[in-house]
Design a protein around this motif. Structure first.
Motif, PDB file in Angstrom:
ATOM      1  N   ASP A 215       3.770  60.904  13.425  1.00 40.15           N
ATOM      2  CA  ASP A 215       4.485  60.992  12.140  1.00 40.15           C
ATOM      3  C   ASP A 215       5.543  59.903  12.058  1.00 40.15           C
ATOM      4  OD1 ASP A 215       3.109  63.040  11.113  1.00 40.15           O
ATOM      5  OD2 ASP A 215       4.666  64.576  11.373  1.00 40.15           O
ATOM      6  N   GLU A 216       6.303  59.748  13.145  1.00 43.83           N
ATOM      7  CA  GLU A 216       7.371  58.750  13.137  1.00 43.83           C
ATOM      8  C   GLU A 216       6.810  57.348  12.938  1.00 43.83           C
ATOM      9  OE1 GLU A 216       9.785  59.238  16.582  1.00 43.83           O
ATOM     10  OE2 GLU A 216      10.999  60.774  15.604  1.00 43.83           O
ATOM     11  N   ASN A 219       5.601  57.162   9.313  1.00 49.87           N
ATOM     12  CA  ASN A 219       6.727  57.127   8.366  1.00 49.87           C
ATOM     13  C   ASN A 219       7.619  55.898   8.560  1.00 49.87           C
ATOM     14  OD1 ASN A 219       5.993  59.525   7.197  1.00 49.87           O
ATOM     15  ND2 ASN A 219       7.332  60.761   8.464  1.00 49.87           N
ATOM     16  N   ARG A 220       7.359  55.107   9.551  1.00 52.64           N
ATOM     17  CA  ARG A 220       8.121  53.889   9.823  1.00 52.64           C
ATOM     18  C   ARG A 220       9.619  54.150  10.006  1.00 52.64           C
ATOM     19  NH1 ARG A 220       4.806  50.008   9.417  1.00 52.64           N
ATOM     20  NH2 ARG A 220       3.012  49.942   8.028  1.00 52.64           N
ATOM     21  N   VAL A 221       9.913  55.227  10.691  1.00 56.83           N
ATOM     22  CA  VAL A 221      11.311  55.590  10.859  1.00 56.83           C
ATOM     23  C   VAL A 221      11.804  55.147  12.242  1.00 56.83           C
ATOM     24  CG1 VAL A 221      10.847  57.872  11.821  1.00 56.83           C
ATOM     25  CG2 VAL A 221      12.910  57.503  10.495  1.00 56.83           C
ATOM     26  N   GLU A 223      12.130  52.273  13.910  1.00 58.10           N
ATOM     27  CA  GLU A 223      13.072  51.195  14.185  1.00 58.10           C
ATOM     28  C   GLU A 223      14.498  51.613  13.872  1.00 58.10           C
ATOM     29  OE1 GLU A 223      11.126  47.586  12.717  1.00 58.10           O
ATOM     30  OE2 GLU A 223      12.718  46.501  13.746  1.00 58.10           O
ATOM     31  N   MET A 224      14.639  52.468  12.848  1.00 60.59           N
ATOM     32  CA  MET A 224      15.979  52.942  12.512  1.00 60.59           C
ATOM     33  C   MET A 224      16.523  53.846  13.610  1.00 60.59           C
ATOM     34  SD  MET A 224      16.053  53.521   8.444  1.00 60.59           S
ATOM     35  CE  MET A 224      17.723  53.940   8.043  1.00 60.59           C
ATOM     36  N   VAL A 225      15.666  54.721  14.133  1.00 59.93           N
ATOM     37  CA  VAL A 225      16.110  55.637  15.183  1.00 59.93           C
ATOM     38  C   VAL A 225      16.444  54.859  16.451  1.00 59.93           C
ATOM     39  CG1 VAL A 225      15.367  57.536  16.662  1.00 59.93           C
ATOM     40  CG2 VAL A 225      14.829  57.578  14.241  1.00 59.93           C
ATOM     41  N   ILE A 226      15.585  53.919  16.772  1.00 60.18           N
ATOM     42  CA  ILE A 226      15.725  53.211  18.030  1.00 60.18           C
ATOM     43  C   ILE A 226      16.905  52.235  17.981  1.00 60.18           C
ATOM     44  CG2 ILE A 226      14.316  51.110  17.841  1.00 60.18           C
ATOM     45  CD1 ILE A 226      13.903  53.859  20.404  1.00 60.18           C
ATOM     46  N   SER A 227      17.458  51.982  16.777  1.00 58.42           N
ATOM     47  CA  SER A 227      18.664  51.164  16.719  1.00 58.42           C
ATOM     48  C   SER A 227      19.906  52.017  16.961  1.00 58.42           C
ATOM     49  CB  SER A 227      18.769  50.434  15.385  1.00 58.42           C
ATOM     50  OG  SER A 227      18.981  51.351  14.346  1.00 58.42           O
ATOM     51  N   LEU A 393       6.539  49.119  18.309  1.00 62.53           N
ATOM     52  CA  LEU A 393       6.639  48.030  17.348  1.00 62.53           C
ATOM     53  C   LEU A 393       5.273  47.484  16.965  1.00 62.53           C
ATOM     54  CD1 LEU A 393       9.708  46.373  18.994  1.00 62.53           C
ATOM     55  CD2 LEU A 393       9.654  47.901  17.049  1.00 62.53           C
TER      56      LEU A 393
END
Lengths: 410, 296
Positions: A215-216, A219-221, A223-227, A393
């Motif tokens: 899902d992550e 949903n392309r979420v 990179e935001m989480v991993i930052s 990525l």
């Protein structure tokens, strides 16, 4: 650590709130219960009817062996005939449902022929068609002239309920050191309970874990989480959060299937030491499998692909269960020791070894196995984090085995 | 102390060099433009700043410390490839992301409401993400990036999918963020936004720095003998003028054969009335095109 807990809580809450989670958690056991209950009820009912049909059927018999001699059974409505042809011809008219023919060499061969108009239903395939009262009468005829008490004993020479078994404990600390089979079975039961729990929770949690990671990605979420967190923190958080959700589900299933709770409570009451031992290895096992599942989840570019990889893990999970019979018969044997040394099979094997032979299992080996599992869980988490860092990525690109190998050591 | 110092950073992907010794720094309160054509290495550079990937050589310091030492809580990053959990509620997502940046739960909850209100989406806070339009989702993402009030913000194509009104809203938010002392790094292909917002730019191409400096200086450096003029003098056919084309606001754009001062001196000597005379600076878009040979 705070971030790990933030991730864990987020994973737990979002998993538990899913409609699918509720349906599976509450619906599945209910459905299974209804289904099993229905089948059992129907089964019992028709078996009973079938049994009553055979036991209550009017009998006819032909005795060629001479066992009955002139002494035909008293107080029954059985019919006896001089030969099979007559019997068969008069069966219908006499209302005889089952015609039993005792051949001349019966005493030697034990063979009996039966003629009947009844057909078995699916539940009574394998029924003998010779009612118990007739069997009892046969025994009495075979042992004619023997005291009634002896006849009764001959019918039940050594039934399982009448045998008192004592197992001599392997530590050989004197002739008093014995245990009852029930204690042994209960210990095995505790280990089996945890094996089942481990299997269930890993299957369940594994599914959520893979789905969540897919899902992550979709949903392309990521990179935001991993930052905000390191891959290691994210992995650990997911492991704890989803592990808790899986455990909750398994517990709810256990509550709905009351027997497991009673069983776990009983096994705890009987042997708190073994219970704790198994619980600790259960924890180590689920963490290790979880950490590997995370790595696999990071590898797959979508859920379907990741699910394919998890098959391999599920197999290694099932293997020790299949090898249990070896471990049980030789808890300190080579097979058992080898299975203890392999991280994936260690938790289940150790539970079985300790359950069978708590005294003979060396303490150093138990402690070493715990440390060994801890180390592999840590390595699993680190490797997963590494694969995750690079793998996440790669939207839609499948890494080659060479790339994976390089990432692990990068 | 600069908010960000990137020092001779190199990153190789196999044989390809995605970043080839790039250096730059960004000051607090500054809006900095990171530009380059597709595949120039911008995203690689940004991911290294965010410690998602590590450089092969060189060092990156954010807010005075190496980025590998856990300074992430005070940084913010809006990636180009972005989205949020589609099946979760807007407020829950914001609170989660805020907490990941180290905000206590109650603070994250309050900020989520504040920032949703700021982008005009407070009433959607109990809705699921997938119920929102694309533009609304974009604004939630911007709110998610800013709600922990970071000291360094990196935004990769923040204006995609936004209508002019919402674009203006985001620009205001970025200006506010810079005004409270945060450094803002903007990576976008919209050169007019860069000209309007950024004080300095860095243009990279094939992993290397090709242009850097203040927007005005870059334009000056690339300025040729072109002027914008408004005068009563006939301009066609003059020896100094190579070409005259009409420009905005009644001005005429002149490509000159001589230095602009010469034309000005000549017109003054002739006693012509000059209402407007300005060196025409090339747009960033033109400079971009000229330096990289590619469209921005």
């Amino acid at each position: 650590m705070r971030k790990v807990l933030v991730v864990a809580r987020h994973e737990f809450v979002t998993t538990v709130r899913r409609i699918g989670f509720l349906i599976v958690t509450v619906g599945l056991p209910l459905l299974m219960g209804l289904l099993m209950g229905g089948i059992l009820l129907l089964n019992v009912k028709s078996t009973k009817e079938e049994y009553a049909g055979i036991q209550g059927a009017r009998l006819g018999y032909v005795d060629r062996s001479g066992l009955a001699a002139a002494e035909h059974p008293q107080g029954t409505d059985w019919r006896w005939y001089d030969d099979a042809t007559t019997g068969r011809a008069r069966m219908a008219a006499d209302g005889v449902v089952i015609l039993i023919i005792i051949p001349e060499d019966y005493v030697k061969s034990g063979k009996i022929e039966v003629l009947t108009s009844r057909r078995p239903s699916i539940t009574s395939i394998g029924e003998t068609y010779v009612p118990q009262v007739f069997v009892d009468w046969l025994v009495r005829r075979v042992l004619a002239g023997t005291a009634e008490e002896r006849v009764a004993r001959a019918r039940h020479p050594a039934d399982s309920w009448a045998i008192a078994i004592q197992f001599i404990l392997p530590d050989a600390s004197g002739p008093q050191a014995t245990e009852r089979p029930e204690d042994y079975y209960r210990r095995l039961g505790t280990a089996a309970f945890f094996l089942l729990l481990l299997f269930l929770s890993i299957s369940v949690v594994g599914g959520y874990l893979i789905q969540g990671m897919a899902d992550e990605k979709e949903n392309r979420v990521l990179e935001m989480v991993i930052s905000s967190v390191t891959p290691g923190q994210l992995m650990a958080g997911k492991l704890i959060g989803l592990g808790a959700a899986g455990l909750l589900q398994v517990l709810i299933w256990s509550v709905l299937g009351v027997s497991t709770v009673v069983m776990s409570a009983v096994s705890f009451a009987l042997n708190p030491g073994l219970f704790l031992f198994c619980a600790i290895f259960f924890l180590f096992g689920s963490l290790l499998y979880g950490s590997l599942l995370l790595g696999i989840g990071s590898l797959g570019t979508n859920q379907r692909e990741a699910m394919q990889y998890t098959w391999v893990l599920n197999l290694t999970m099932a293997a020790p269960a299949m090898l249990w019979f070896i471990v049980l018969s030789e808890p300190q044997g080579v097979t058992a020791r080898v299975l203890t040394a392999i991280p994936l099979t260690a938790p289940v094997t150790m539970m079985a070894r300790y359950a069978v032979d708590p005294v003979g299992t060396p303490t150093w080996e138990i402690l070493a196995t715990m440390a060994w599992l801890g180390l592999w869980t840590y390595l699993g988490l680190r490797f997963s984090a590494k694969i995750y860092r690079v793998g996440l990525l790669l939207y839609g690109k499948r890494p080659t085995p060479r790339e994976i190998w390089r990432w692990l050591w990068a | 102390m600069p908010s960000l110092e990137v020092d001779r950073v190199v990153k190789n992907y196999g044989l390809r060099r995605a970043s080839d010794g790039v250096s730059f720094s960004v000051e607090p309160g500054e809006i900095f433009g990171l530009l380059g054509p597709n595949g120039a290495g911008k995203t690689t550079l940004i991911r290294m700043i965010m410690d998602i990937i590590r450089p092969d050589e060189g060092s990156i310091r954010a807010l005075g410390v190496p980025v590998t030492t856990g300074v992430k809580d005070r940084l913010a990053y809006l990636p180009e490839e972005r989205g949020l959990y589609q099946k979760q509620r807007v407020a829950d997502i914001l609170v989660f992301l805020g907490e990941l940046k180290g905000l206590p739960h109650h603070v994250a909850r309050r900020r989520a409401d504040e920032y949703l209100d700021r982008v005009g989406l407070l009433e959607t806070r109990h809705k699921k993400m997938r119920e929102l339009s694309r533009g609304m989702q974009q604004k939630v993402q911007i709110a998610a990036v800013l709600l922990h009030e970071p000291a360094l913000v990196i935004l990769d194509e923040p204006f995609i999918g936004l209508d002019p009104a919402n674009r203006a809203l985001v620009i205001d938010l970025l200006k506010e963020t810079a005004a409270r002392g945060a450094a803002v790094i903007l990576s976008t292909h919209l050169m007019d936004q860069v000209e309007a917002l950024c004080s300095r730019i860095l243009l990279i191409h094939e992993g290397r720095e090709v242009l850097a400096g203040k927007v005005r200086d870059v334009q000056e450096r690339h300025a040729d003998s072109t002027v914008l003029i408004e005068t009563d003098a006939p301009l066609e056919g003059r020896p100094e003028v190579e070409r005259a084309t009409p420009a905005k606001n009644g001005l005429t754009r002149l490509a000159l054969r001589v230095a602009p001062e010469k034309l000005l001196a000549a017109l003054v000597a002739e006693g012509r009335s000059i209402r407007h005379f300005e060196r025409a600076l090339p747009s960033l878009e033109e400079i971009f095109l000229k330096t990289t040979g590619a469209a921005p």
